[in-house]
Each structure stands twice: as structure tokens, then as C-alpha cells.
Design a protein around this motif. Structure first.
Motif, PDB file in Angstrom:
ATOM      1  N   UNK A 179      54.719  83.250 -23.144  1.00  0.00           N
ATOM      2  CA  UNK A 179      55.836  81.997 -22.998  1.00  0.00           C
ATOM      3  C   UNK A 179      55.014  80.702 -22.888  1.00  0.00           C
TER       4      UNK A 179
ATOM      5  N   UNK B 170      58.892  93.458  -9.654  1.00  0.00           N
ATOM      6  CA  UNK B 170      58.333  93.478 -10.912  1.00  0.00           C
ATOM      7  C   UNK B 170      57.326  94.538 -10.977  1.00  0.00           C
TER       8      UNK B 170
ATOM      9  N   UNK C  58      63.953  83.854 -15.648  1.00  0.00           N
ATOM     10  CA  UNK C  58      63.920  83.734 -14.070  1.00  0.00           C
ATOM     11  C   UNK C  58      65.039  82.836 -13.555  1.00  0.00           C
TER      12      UNK C  58
ATOM     13  N   UNK D 124      49.099 102.825 -20.178  1.00  0.00           N
ATOM     14  CA  UNK D 124      49.924 101.688 -19.863  1.00  0.00           C
ATOM     15  C   UNK D 124      49.436 100.977 -18.580  1.00  0.00           C
TER      16      UNK D 124
ATOM     17  N   UNK E 108      61.372  91.756 -19.394  1.00  0.00           N
ATOM     18  CA  UNK E 108      60.143  91.126 -19.742  1.00  0.00           C
ATOM     19  C   UNK E 108      59.297  92.149 -20.105  1.00  0.00           C
ATOM     20  N   UNK E 109      59.353  93.607 -19.224  1.00  0.00           N
ATOM     21  CA  UNK E 109      58.456  94.426 -19.397  1.00  0.00           C
ATOM     22  C   UNK E 109      58.745  95.105 -20.916  1.00  0.00           C
TER      23      UNK E 109
ATOM     24  N   UNK F 135      63.329  91.319 -15.092  1.00  0.00           N
ATOM     25  CA  UNK F 135      61.908  91.916 -15.087  1.00  0.00           C
ATOM     26  C   UNK F 135      61.676  93.067 -16.011  1.00  0.00           C
ATOM     27  N   UNK F 136      62.701  93.899 -15.997  1.00  0.00           N
ATOM     28  CA  UNK F 136      62.755  94.940 -16.849  1.00  0.00           C
ATOM     29  C   UNK F 136      62.547  94.501 -18.413  1.00  0.00           C
TER      30      UNK F 136
ATOM     31  N   UNK G 148      51.499  95.686 -20.268  1.00  0.00           N
ATOM     32  CA  UNK G 148      52.894  95.059 -20.304  1.00  0.00           C
ATOM     33  C   UNK G 148      52.953  93.834 -19.109  1.00  0.00           C
ATOM     34  N   UNK G 149      53.273  92.792 -19.631  1.00  0.00           N
ATOM     35  CA  UNK G 149      53.361  91.498 -18.581  1.00  0.00           C
ATOM     36  C   UNK G 149      54.566  91.245 -18.138  1.00  0.00           C
ATOM     37  N   UNK G 150      55.018  91.186 -16.732  1.00  0.00           N
ATOM     38  CA  UNK G 150      56.169  90.667 -16.356  1.00  0.00           C
ATOM     39  C   UNK G 150      55.887  89.345 -15.525  1.00  0.00           C
ATOM     40  N   UNK G 151      56.504  88.248 -15.866  1.00  0.00           N
ATOM     41  CA  UNK G 151      56.192  87.051 -15.130  1.00  0.00           C
ATOM     42  C   UNK G 151      57.237  86.754 -14.121  1.00  0.00           C
ATOM     43  N   UNK G 152      56.854  86.468 -12.658  1.00  0.00           N
ATOM     44  CA  UNK G 152      57.703  86.410 -11.651  1.00  0.00           C
ATOM     45  C   UNK G 152      58.012  84.961 -11.690  1.00  0.00           C
TER      46      UNK G 152
ATOM     47  N   UNK H  79      54.350  92.096 -25.686  1.00  0.00           N
ATOM     48  CA  UNK H  79      55.253  90.769 -25.679  1.00  0.00           C
ATOM     49  C   UNK H  79      54.474  89.694 -26.177  1.00  0.00           C
ATOM     50  N   UNK H  80      55.275  88.634 -25.877  1.00  0.00           N
ATOM     51  CA  UNK H  80      54.730  87.161 -26.378  1.00  0.00           C
ATOM     52  C   UNK H  80      54.604  86.404 -25.265  1.00  0.00           C
TER      53      UNK H  80
ATOM     54  N   UNK I  96      59.008  93.647 -23.456  1.00  0.00           N
ATOM     55  CA  UNK I  96      58.402  92.858 -24.353  1.00  0.00           C
ATOM     56  C   UNK I  96      59.206  92.004 -25.322  1.00  0.00           C
TER      57      UNK I  96
ATOM     58  N   UNK J 222      61.457  88.838 -26.987  1.00  0.00           N
ATOM     59  CA  UNK J 222      61.103  87.618 -27.182  1.00  0.00           C
ATOM     60  C   UNK J 222      61.775  86.546 -26.652  1.00  0.00           C
TER      61      UNK J 222
ATOM     62  N   UNK K  94      60.053  83.742 -20.415  1.00  0.00           N
ATOM     63  CA  UNK K  94      60.116  84.419 -19.152  1.00  0.00           C
ATOM     64  C   UNK K  94      60.719  83.244 -18.162  1.00  0.00           C
ATOM     65  N   UNK K  95      60.533  81.883 -18.283  1.00  0.00           N
ATOM     66  CA  UNK K  95      61.175  80.781 -17.553  1.00  0.00           C
ATOM     67  C   UNK K  95      62.533  80.906 -17.657  1.00  0.00           C
TER      68      UNK K  95
ATOM     69  N   UNK L  97      57.796  97.609  -9.572  1.00  0.00           N
ATOM     70  CA  UNK L  97      58.632  98.874  -9.487  1.00  0.00           C
ATOM     71  C   UNK L  97      59.121  99.037 -11.103  1.00  0.00           C
ATOM     72  N   UNK L  98      59.509  97.801 -11.787  1.00  0.00           N
ATOM     73  CA  UNK L  98      60.268  97.701 -12.915  1.00  0.00           C
ATOM     74  C   UNK L  98      58.825  98.118 -13.934  1.00  0.00           C
ATOM     75  N   UNK L  99      57.788  97.694 -13.725  1.00  0.00           N
ATOM     76  CA  UNK L  99      56.756  98.129 -14.706  1.00  0.00           C
ATOM     77  C   UNK L  99      56.229  99.695 -14.449  1.00  0.00           C
TER      78      UNK L  99
ATOM     79  N   UNK M 170      58.533 101.953 -13.685  1.00  0.00           N
ATOM     80  CA  UNK M 170      59.571 102.718 -14.059  1.00  0.00           C
ATOM     81  C   UNK M 170      59.322 102.679 -15.798  1.00  0.00           C
ATOM     82  N   UNK M 171      58.717 101.824 -16.126  1.00  0.00           N
ATOM     83  CA  UNK M 171      58.595 101.606 -17.612  1.00  0.00           C
ATOM     84  C   UNK M 171      57.419 102.416 -18.135  1.00  0.00           C
TER      85      UNK M 171
END
Lengths: 305, 366
Positions: B365, B210, A268, B161, A256-257, A253-254, B194-198, B362-363, A259, A261, A264-265, B212-214, B216-217
Motif C-alpha cells: 500500500x 488477522x 480498514x 506460507x 488482503x491475505x 482481512x481475508x 501473505x501480509x495483512x495490514x491492520x 500482494x502489493x 493479495x 490490489x 489496505x487503508x 485467524x484469516x491468515x 485459514x488461508x
């Protein structure tokens, strides 16, 4: 990058897995495969949440959650040990039953928010930078999860009772011939498994995400079952697996945050992949796996008369 | 050998019970099909998720309330997207349901397959893009709400952010991220997301992690495109702000919820059910927003009055049509101009959105 924050999140993510897997380990070591972990966790979660909401006491909530997990395990024990039902089918049924029953009981508790489980506060000790927060400022279920792993490891390898439990799991016929109460041992092992799953569920609904939402385990029970197998039925490795899984879940998760490259799949998938690969690698010695694996797992025991 | 005998007896008894139940069930469906109209609902999550499915079920209850004894509704919850859903949809269609709402994107192809088999049954599929003679689609312009949320975030954030907990990289979700970004940048060009995909619609633990991670950042605004209130609750516990998703989640975050994008399907479901009953039901493709009331904003809370006023004004402008969130100039991540100044992104771009706008980190997916 705040390492302490990451470690704290990892601990919360790993604790429910560790609790449930430790319980399942004892159950499986006695020769019983209980696939109802997910169901018992959910029942534990809703009971703990409901009790805490009504009584305002987290301690009572945790106790009730553990008791609920134990009672569901009791039903399982009666079905597979006394009525000789198939363990795999009964376990699956237990999971489905747990999902449904917890949802039914939980209808009145959707949308209520709770204060998270209180954390240990040792004053100065807990206020220490880095170590203080990680070591001395967790809630009591986290400490309990570690204590239980040590206790279970010691119990299995160093105590006479542990030896009996393993004997029962290894060959119920021999154990029976030696005069050990196979059914009693297995029943207690099943109840312990349910107790730990109840605790794991309580942790989910009281500390991890302090809310009740249907099916909130989201597959963690199955991961716990898998951890026991991939940890080759050894407490230390099961604990390692639980933390490995938790760590990679949080780290991805971190990442991904930040960023990076990476798809994400793929990220996971990583916790599952890495946990399996590592556990398989450290215990790839086939002979040792056979030594650790309870040989009568899943088999029905009917005492010969 | 006593146990074998007992086992045989139990099996025999079970068989008798099952046959009896089957007969009773047959009888019941026969009766039902003549006396009342049956409406089916297929949900992707549990009705207690307090988000997406919760709102659909609330709308189902509105249909029951509006039409009372003339209809009977059935719902199936926690249906996995994919082949399993086809089984559920087929089952509803074969048991006399005349109108079936399938309420998740992933039910699209299964719905179409079932619709082929049951030509007389009407289907309404949420958020999809494929129609048929007896399959209509409907969706809501959630991006309108997300744009408003972005405007609020742009005003309230101190770290500039935003942390975005996202489910799957499909156009619907990407459009939401972009709308949020455009809204935020319209008031503060320094904002970033910032995007986090779960990779899940519903996993409270992981959604919370997710968030929490964001945080923290460095994110001090949390928003989500997943279904549980966990991310917002994390925001509350960590002392940052956030937005409710799908329904008003203020109970979970009395100090943190700035607003919530509320899905309101009730009026549409009542309208479609009535149309089916009087024979005027036609396959259609609707995309309703704030104007039609399918998207609503929860009260603006936990923000200064001027920000609340700005949010209200933005909402009003979108409702009246004087503001479209996707109005150019819009640049993608690489800085390329994708919508020219003064132009509005066309439907094709909106529906198939597969790029991030400038400011999203980020990019995407693929």
C-alpha cells in the motif's frame, strides 16, 4: 477458501459489539445517553479475566464481569439521575475512568494466558459438517447475545413494561404525569446497559482474545454506541449492524491475505463506511427515525413538585 | 431552587480545591527542579501491552535502578501520534524534564516542534530520521532478528506460507517483512509471505482476527509487526507456530513460540541519561543491532535441534558482521535486481525501503 472458518471468525468479531449495543439500546430507549460503554466493557473485561484466573471458573468470571459493568453503570446512574450531572460529560468521564481503573487493576494480570471459554459440545450435532460448527459449537455468550437481541426486541415492542420504558424515553414529563416512576425505570435501564457491557467485556477477555491487555476494547465501545444510532434504535437493525461490521472487518482481512490490489487503508475504513451506508439506507425514512428516536434522550429530568 | 444553590457551592468548592492543587503542584515542581534530574518518557501504547511499550518501560525502570535517587522518571502512556503528542511532550519539557525519550515513529515532528521551543531540553526520538541540535534519534536493527526468524520459518513451515500481521506500511515495517522473506528464502526458495495490514499498532482483537484469516488461508507460521500477543496466541490455539514481538511472549504460547525478537533499550537509556547528566550528551543517530545488544533473540524453542543450531549460527554470523541480511542478489516483486550479488543494500535503501522483495504476495500500500 474455508467459509466455515470465516463465519466462525465473524461471529467472534461481532458478538462483543452485539452484546454492548443491545445494552446501550435499552439505556438510550429510556432516554439516557451513556457514553461510558467503552469504560464499562474494559472494567467487565478485567474483572472477568481476573476472576477466571483466580477461581479457574469461566462462569464465575462472566458473572463477575457482568456485575462489574453493572456497578460502574450504577455510579453513572447515581451521577446523572440523582445528582443530575450532564449525561454526555459523565459518560465520557466514565469511559476515561474505566480505562484507567481497568489498567490499574490489570497490572497484576498482564502476561497471563487463559484457556478460551469452553464451547458447546452436543456430540454428533456439533460434529456435523458446516452447520454443526457454526450453530451448535459456540460458547454460551454467543447464544446469549442472540437470545438477548430477541428478548429486547420482544420486550420493547410487545410488553407493557417495554411500552413504559419507551414512554419514559419519549417524554419523561408525560410519563411522570401518568404516574410512572421515571427515575426507577431509567436506573434499571442504565443497570441493564452496564450488565450487557460487562458481558461484552467478558467476551473480549475470555473468548475473543483470552488475555488481558490494557485498553483491549480498542474503540469497540464507541462502535456499539454508533450502531445503536445508525440502527435507529431498533434491536433487529442494531444486530444487523453489529454483524455487518464484524463481517466486513473479517472479510477485508481475508481479501488482503489473498493479495488483491486494493489499498489496505481503504479496506480498514470499509467496515465503518459500509455499516453506516447500509444502515442509513435501510432507515432513511426521516419520519420513522423520529418515531424511533427517544425524544428525551440526554435531557435531565427533575420531577416537578 | 435548592439544587442551584448546591451546584454553586460544589463549583466553588471545586475551584478552591483546584487552586490549592495548582499551588501545591507549582511548589513541587520548583523543589524537584533543583534537587534532581527529571527524565520523561512518552509511550504510544499502554505499558501493559506486553510488547513495544512494555519493553520501553522496562528500560525506564532500568534507568531508575542504575541511577537511583539522582534522577526521577515520568512516563505518559497511550499517547496518540500527532498533535496530541506535541501537547504531552511540551508539557513534560515545561515541567522541568531535562531529557525526554519519545518512543514512537509518529512522535517525530511533534518532538522536533517541542525541541524548538525548549532549546535546553534534550530529546531522544525512537525510530525517526530527523535530528536537530537537541534531538537525537535511535533505532534498533530489528531486521536482523527478523532475518533469523525467517530462516527458522523456512525450515519449520510445511505449507511454505507465512502469515504476516502488519501495522502500517512504513519503511521500518516493510524492511522487517523483506528481511523475514530473505531469511526464509535463504533456506527454502519456495517460501512466500501473505501480509495483512491492520492499520493499527495495537488492537488485540483485530490483530488476532488477522492471524485467524491468515491461518485459514494456509499459513502455518504467524509473525507480526503489531504490539499485542494476540496473533501469537491465535497461533497457539490453532496449533501453528509463531514468533513473539518486542518481548518474550512464551507465556502466551508455550507450544507455538519459536523465538521472539526482544527489544532491549535499557543500556542505551542509561548511557544517554548519564551523558545528559555529565554534559556530554550530543545529538546523534544510532542504529544498534544484535552486536550492541539492542536486539536480542528469545530462546529457540519448539523446533528441531538442527534448526535451533542453524538459527544460533545465523545469529552469530550477523553479530560478528560476516552476514548482512540484505546481501545481494536481491530481487523485487517484479523480478528486477535491486541489489547486485555480493553487494549490501545501502543505508538509503534500508531506511527508505518502499518495495517488497520477491516472494511477498500482494502489493505494498502506498
Amino acid at each position: 477458501m474455508d467459509v466455515v472458518a470465516i463465519v466462525l471468525t465473524i461471529i467472534t468479531a461481532s458478538t462483543p459489539l452485539l452484546l454492548a449495543a443491545t445494552g446501550e439500546l435499552i439505556t438510550e430507549k429510556s432516554g439516557v445517553l451513556n457514553l461510558g460503554v467503552e469504560g464499562m466493557m474494559l472494567i467487565g473485561a478485567i474483572t472477568a479475566f481476573a476472576t477466571t484466573t483466580v477461581t479457574d471458573s469461566a462462569v464465575l468470571g462472566v458473572l463477575a464481569g457482568a456485575a462489574a459493568g453493572t456497578s460502574l453503570a450504577f455510579v453513572f446512574g447515581v451521577l446523572v439521575l440523582i445528582l443530575l450531572a450532564n449525561q454526555v460529560a459523565t459518560g465520557l468521564a466514565l469511559t476515561i475512568f474505566g480505562i484507567g481503573l481497568s489498567a490499574l487493576v490489570g497490572t497484576g494480570f498482564v502476561g497471563i494466558a487463559l484457556e478460551p471459554l469452553p464451547k458447546l459440545d452436543l456430540g454428533l450435532l456439533s460434529a456435523m459438517p458446516v452447520i454443526g460448527q457454526i450453530l451448535f459449537a459456540q460458547d454460551f455468550l454467543v447464544y446469549l447475545s442472540f437470545f438477548m437481541v430477541v428478548l429486547v426486541a420482544y420486550f420493547l415492542s410487545k410488553t407493557r413494561l417495554g411500552l413504559i420504558l419507551r414512554a419514559v424515553g419519549e417524554s419523561h414529563d408525560s410519563a411522570h404525569a401518568l404516574g410512572y416512576p421515571v427515575l426507577l425505570v431509567r436506573f434499571l435501564a442504565i443497570l441493564f446497559g452496564g450488565f450487557m457491557c460487562g458481558l461484552a467485556g467478558s467476551y473480549l477477555s475470555l473468548a475473543y482474545t483470552p488475555l488481558w491487555a490494557e485498553n483491549m476494547t480498542a474503540g469497540r465501545g464507541w462502535i456499539a454506541v454508533a450502531l445503536v444510532v445508525f440502527g435507529t434504535w431498533r434491536a433487529g437493525r442494531v444486530a444487523l449492524g453489529a454483524y455487518l461490521f464484524g463481517t466486513i472487518t473479517i472479510l477485508q482481512l481475508h481479501v488482503q491475505g489473498w493479495g488483491l490490489e486494493i489499498a489496505s487503508q481503504f479496506m480498514s475504513m470499509l467496515p465503518y463506511l459500509a455499516t453506516i451506508v447500509v444502515l442509513v439506507l435501510i432507515s432513511r425514512d426521516g419520519a420513522k427515525i423520529r418515531l424511533n428516536a427517544p425524544q428525551s434522550i440526554g435531557k435531565v429530568f427533575t420531577p416537578s413538585r | 431552587m435548592g439544587s442551584k444553590k448546591t451546584f454553586g457551592l460544589v463549583v466553588a468548592a471545586l475551584a478552591i480545591v483546584m487552586v490549592a492543587v495548582w499551588f501545591l503542584a507549582q511548589k513541587k515542581t520548583d523543589e524537584a527542579s533543583v534537587s534532581e534530574t527529571k527524565i520523561g518518557f512518552v509511550y504510544v501504547g499502554p505499558i501493559g501491552d506486553h510488547g513495544w511499550t512494555f519493553q520501553h518501560d522496562r528500560a525506564r525502570l532500568e534507568v531508575e535502578k542504575a541511577l537511583g535517587s539522582k534522577i526521577k522518571t515520568t512516563f505518559v502512556e497511550s499517547v496518540k501520534e500527532g498533535p496530541d503528542s506535541e501537547r504531552v511532550i511540551t508539557k513534560l519539557a515545561s515541567t522541568g524534564h531535562q531529557l525526554i525519550f519519545t518512543t514512537s515513529f509518529g512522535f517525530m515532528n511533534p518532538t522536533l516542534k517541542a525541541a524548538k521551543k525548549f532549546e535546553k531540553v534534550k530529546f531522544d526520538h525512537a525510530t525517526g530520521y530527523k535530528q536537530a541540535e537537541n534531538v537525537g534519534t535511535y533505532s534498533a536493527r530489528f531486521y536482523e532478528g527478523r532475518y533469523i526468524a525467517g530462516v527458522i520459518a523456512g525450515k519449520v513451515s510445511k505449507t511454505n506460507k507465512i502469515g504476516y500481521v502488519a501495522s502500517f506500511p512504513i519503511p521500518e515495517v516493510v524492511r522487517g517483512i523483506n528481511a523475514f522473506m530473505l531469511g526464509a528464502r535463504s533456506v527454502n526458495p519456495e517460501m512466500s509471505i501473505s501480509v495483512v495490514w491492520v492499520n493499527s499498532w495495537y488492537d488485540p482483537g483485530k490483530e488476532g482476527d488477522a492471524a485467524k484469516a491468515l491461518i485459514d488461508q494456509g499459513a502455518d507460521i504467524i509473525t507480526q509487526h503489531t504490539d499485542s500477543p494476540a496473533p501469537l496466541q491465535v497461533a497457539e490455539n490453532r496449533g501453528v507456530k509463531g514468533f513473539g514481538q518486542a518481548s518474550n511472549m512464551i507465556k502466551f504460547a508455550p507450544k507455538a513460540q519459536l523465538s521472539a525478537i526482544v527489544n532491549n533499550w535499557g543500556a542505551y537509556y542509561v548511557e544517554r541519561t548519564k551523558a545528559m547528566m555529565d554534559g556530554s550528551w550530543k545529538s546523534q543517530d544510532v542504529w544498534y543491532g544484535l552486536k550492541e545488544g539492542m536486539v536480542e533473540m528469545a530462546p529457540y524453542t519448539n523446533m528441531p535441534d538442527d534448526v535451533a543450531a542453524l538459527a544460533k549460527k545465523t545469529e552469530e554470523n550477523i553479530r560478528s558482521g560476516s552476514l548482512h541480511p540484505f546481501t545481494g542478489p536481491i530481487k523485487d516483486q517484479s523480478g528486477k535486481l535491486v541489489v547486485e550479488a555480493g553487494k549490501i543494500a545501502d543505508a538509503g535503501m534500508l531506511l527508505g525501503m518502499n518495495f517488497y522483495v520477491e516472494g511477498v504476495q500482494g502489493s505494498l500500500p502506498k
